[in-house]
Design an enzyme around this catalytic site. Structure first.
Site, PDB file in Angstrom:
ATOM      1  N   GLY A  39      59.549   9.040  89.061  1.00 14.23           N
ATOM      2  CA  GLY A  39      60.257   8.229  88.074  1.00 14.23           C
ATOM      3  C   GLY A  39      60.110   6.735  88.240  1.00 14.23           C
ATOM      4  CB  SER A  71      55.567   8.155  86.725  1.00  9.05           C
ATOM      5  OG  SER A  71      54.815   6.980  86.546  1.00  9.05           O
ATOM      6  CG  PHE A  95      65.644   6.521  88.439  1.00 15.02           C
ATOM      7  CD1 PHE A  95      66.705   5.628  88.420  1.00 15.02           C
ATOM      8  CD2 PHE A  95      65.901   7.859  88.168  1.00 15.02           C
ATOM      9  CE1 PHE A  95      67.997   6.058  88.139  1.00 15.02           C
ATOM     10  CE2 PHE A  95      67.189   8.296  87.879  1.00 15.02           C
ATOM     11  CZ  PHE A  95      68.237   7.391  87.870  1.00 15.02           C
ATOM     12  CE1 TYR A 151      46.315   2.464  85.581  1.00 12.34           C
ATOM     13  CE2 TYR A 151      45.394   3.614  87.474  1.00 12.34           C
ATOM     14  CZ  TYR A 151      46.094   3.642  86.293  1.00 12.34           C
ATOM     15  OH  TYR A 151      46.579   4.827  85.818  1.00 12.34           O
ATOM     16  CG  HIS A 191      44.069   4.837  80.689  1.00 12.70           C
ATOM     17  ND1 HIS A 191      43.877   3.818  81.585  1.00 12.70           N
ATOM     18  CD2 HIS A 191      45.323   5.273  80.905  1.00 12.70           C
ATOM     19  CE1 HIS A 191      44.976   3.651  82.308  1.00 12.70           C
ATOM     20  NE2 HIS A 191      45.868   4.524  81.899  1.00 12.70           N
TER      21      HIS A 191
END
Length: 336
Positions: free
Chosen positions: A213, A210, A216, A56, A131
């Site tokens: 989403g 997530s 979303f 990241y 990862h």
């Protein structure tokens, strides 16, 4: 309030914080001051599980987390990841461009962990994930190297990210896997094929990233036509122009369920994921203190409401795949 849940020997609040988008992936990262406010507000509000990775911001996110939360290290469980990092582009020279590289060789795992420890400013990482599984390297070899790190006192528990139930079981035979992290939300239900059951069988915590989403499943939908050039959603078919209208129609129906339940769409989604089992935790990310507070206020919802979400957001309901071809080829998860 939902009771704390376990990851190996740790008990944490089931709603943690994914730190990725404070440095990486979505739009332009926030200022250092704003990122610091989000981290400290989360800590003060009782978040005790923070998730970062070497990838990241190509190390910048670990440096941020280490700088801001380091003075409070005893108050939270720290998770990070190796095996997928930023490496110099050939011929770019010192300080040149970096590219994402998946490398699960034992020597690379050891290198990644040492670098993460330095960036985080800590002597030990509580939960250390692979990862991505480097498919050129047997999972047993990568996990074996991670187990060596545990025996050396550099990490306290091991995790995997975006792997199948079969790969999890192979890895678990090499060394107990404390947590498996993958994408899970009403919009992405792939873990229900086999991974959730495998986690239950093995006593492995399931960490959902997530869970709203990628923006979303919220009341502040992204403008897909105006996404930043480097926003990772540009490569995701569900956000593409040919699929977006159908997904918007689906969103409208989900938002109506949220209004009827007197909560936000994000809270409805988080409540749904958290209801999937006592081994499930969520790590939504945000750059906004207001959205952080909204997430932390997620209520426990009646079973009838959650069942309505399941009936609406079937695995086949979203238009488009969750990943494009390249990213899909890098994961080892079951698909519907």
């Amino acid at each position: 309030m939902i009771a704390k849940r376990s990851i190996a020997s740790f008990l944490v609040n089931p709603l943690g914080l994914g730190c990725m988008n404070l440095s990486h992936a979505y739009d332009t990262p926030p200022s250092a001051e704003q990122a610091e406010r989000v981290l400290l507000e989360a800590l003060d509000a009782g978040v005790d599980f923070f998730d970062t990775a070497a990838l990241y911001g190509f190390g910048a996110n670990e440096q941020l987390v280490g700088r801001v939360l380091g003075p409070h290290r005893s108050r939270f469980v720290l998770a990070s990841k190796g095996g997928m990092t930023g490496q110099p582009v050939a011929g770019s020279g010192p300080g040149g461009a970096l590219q994402r590289v998946i490398d699960g060789r034992p020597e690379s795992i050891r290198r990644d962990c040492e670098q993460s420890l330095r960036r985080l400013g800590t002597e030990v990482i509580d939960l250390y994930y692979l990862h991505r599984w480097d498919k050129a390297v047997p999972i047993e070899d990568s996990v074996g190297a991670m187990a060596d790190l545990l025996r050396a006192g550099k990490v306290r528990a091991l995790g995997l990210s975006e792997v199948s139930a079969a790969t999890l079981k192979r890895a678990h035979r090499e060394h107990p896997i404390a947590a498996l992290q993958t994408e899970y939300s009403p919009w992405t239900r792939n873990p229900e094929i086999a991974v959730l059951e495998a986690c239950r069988e093995l006593g492995t915590a399931f960490v959902a990233f997530s869970p709203v989403g990628r923006g979303f499943l919220t009341d502040a939908l992204p403008d897909v036509a105006a996404l930043h050039a480097k926003d990772i959603r540009r490569s995701m078919p569900r956000f593409a122009a040919e699929h977006w209208p159908a997904n918007l129609a689906l969103h409208q129906r989900l938002a109506a369920l949220a209004r009827d339940a007197d909560c936000t769409t994000a809270q409805l989604s988080l409540a749904w994921v958290l209801s999937r089992g006592p081994q499930v935790l969520v790590i939504p990310g945000t750059t906004s203190v207001a959205h952080l507070q909204e997430n932390l206020a997620t209520p426990v919802l009646p079973a009838a409401v959650l069942d309505a979400v399941s009936a609406l957001m079937t695995p086949e309901a979203p238009a488009g795949n969750r990943y494009g071809a390249q990213a899909q080829g890098e994961v080892d998860t079951e698909t519907f």
